[in-house]
Design a protein around this motif. Structure first.
Motif: not given
Length: 393
Positions: A316-317, A320-321, A339
């Motif tokens: 997910r990160f 998002a980035f 993470v």
């Protein structure tokens, strides 16, 4: 020892033994004696080992080998030629044991008539040692009372540790309590006593305390090495799943990203089902020795859930980035490791670190629970409305 108990339980099951609440099961095989009934009150004359399971156990007589007792109320009066393993709500030892003793319960006590020839490991809320121990003594409890002679070393851990008039320790004494206590010289000379303060485990404060004294660098490096080993383990675990179960892994992490609230609730349900298996299996009595296996399964599922939750958050990160929708496996693993490092740092923040870790576990277990439900119930597929347009489910 544990393998012997499992063998006993499975043997009784294969022999077609009815539930313990129905009737008595007793058998002698190869010199070993097996007993299972609601109330075991028996005088043994066993050539070898004794295995007894029941709600209330009152054992007398003798056994040339080892004795294994599993019950709610255990009164051990059998003279034991080997080792003793006793587990119950209350455990009372009232006869000599030639070998080692492992006893666990809410209340554990060996009387003056129950000298222990080997080492003794006693753990409970209240632990009372009235019988002599020829080997080393390990006593863990909230209240620990020593009132007997210990020929070896003694290690006592408890909130309240006290010594009776007959307490004598011939070896070394290490005790852990919230506050230092006065150990009478008649029990042991002060030069053979070491105190270790008992306090809740706090990693951050522990590190600060160790850094005040030299040499402590190896202790810190040990913790750091343990973290690196754990990180390598989880990254290797993710790599294995990426290689051998890529579709299943992607499907579960996509489910976490798409429906985090629903998956979180499924995690609560799945974890509740796992923990609920423990008392259910224990109530069958014959399933008591299987409880450790269920606990190991809980640990395994917990670990996999934690890894899966962290893996989904990492992906997910990446999105998002501005990462690619389908990044390479190497990029996925790097994000996953990142993470894990962030979550490890959060552990130094009280409460927040626990919440973060627990949330990851529930997300991962929820995804696995959903996958299992879909496997069992089947996936009905895409839902369509009257105009044959997909319905968001």
């Amino acid at each position: 020892m544990f393998r012997s108990i499992l063998t006993t339980v499975f043997a009784l099951g294969l022999l077609g033994a009815p539930p313990i609440t129905a009737q008595t099961v007793e058998r002698v095989h190869g010199g070993d004696t097996f007993v299972a009934e609601p109330t075991v009150s028996q005088t043994f004359a066993a050539e070898r080992n004794v295995f007894a399971v029941g709600n209330v156990i009152t054992a007398k007589g003798s056994a040339n080998g080892d004795v294994y007792l599993l019950g709610f109320d255990v009164d051990q009066g059998t003279t034991v030629g080997g080792d003793l393993l006793a587990t119950g709500m209350t455990v009372a030892l009232g006869a000599p044991i030639a070998g080692d003793v492992t006893a666990t319960g809410f209340s554990v006590r060996n009387s003056g008539n129950a000298p222990i020839g080997g080492n003794a490991f006693l753990i409970g809320n209240t632990v009372t040692i009235d019988g002599p121990v020829s080997g080393a003594l390990t006593g863990f409890g909230q209240n620990v009372v020593l009132n007997a002679q210990i020929d070896g070393d003694a290690w006592l851990v408890g909130e309240d540790i006290s010594f009776g008039p007959d307490a004598v320790i011939a070896g070394q004494l290490v005790y852990s309590a919230e506050d230092q206590i006065s150990v009478p010289e008649r029990v042991i000379s002060p030069d053979r006593v070491r105190f270790e303060k008992l306090q809740p485990p706090q990693v951050a404060s522990r590190i600060r305390e160790e850094w005040r004294d030299y040499p402590v660098f190896p202790a810190f490096m040990s913790m750091f090495a343990l973290f690196l080993v754990s990180l390598a383990f989880f990254v290797a675990l993710a790599a294995i799943f990426q290689t051998f179960l890529p579709k299943q892994l992607n499907r579960m992490q996509a489910a976490i990203q798409a429906r985090p609230g629903q998956i979180f609730l499924l995690g609560v349900i799945g974890l509740s089902m796992l923990f609920g298996m423990v008392p259910i299996i224990a109530l069958t009595v014959f399933g008591l020795p299987l409880v450790p296996i269920v606990l190991l399964a809980i640990v395994a599922v917990w670990t996999l859930g934690y890894a899966l939750g962290a893996y989904a958050i990492a992906q997910r990160f990446l999105l998002a980035f501005g990462g690619k929708v389908e990044p390479t496996n190497l990029i996925r693993l790097v994000a996953f490791a990142g993470v894990l490092i962030v979550v490890a740092v959060l552990n130094f923040i009280p409460f927040l670190g626990w919440i973060a870790n627990y949330a990851l576990v529930l997300l991962g277990i929820g995804a696995m629970t959903g996958a299992v439900f879909n496997r069992i119930l089947g996936n009905p597929g895409l839902a369509l409305d009257v105009d044959m347009n997909p319905i968001d489910t």
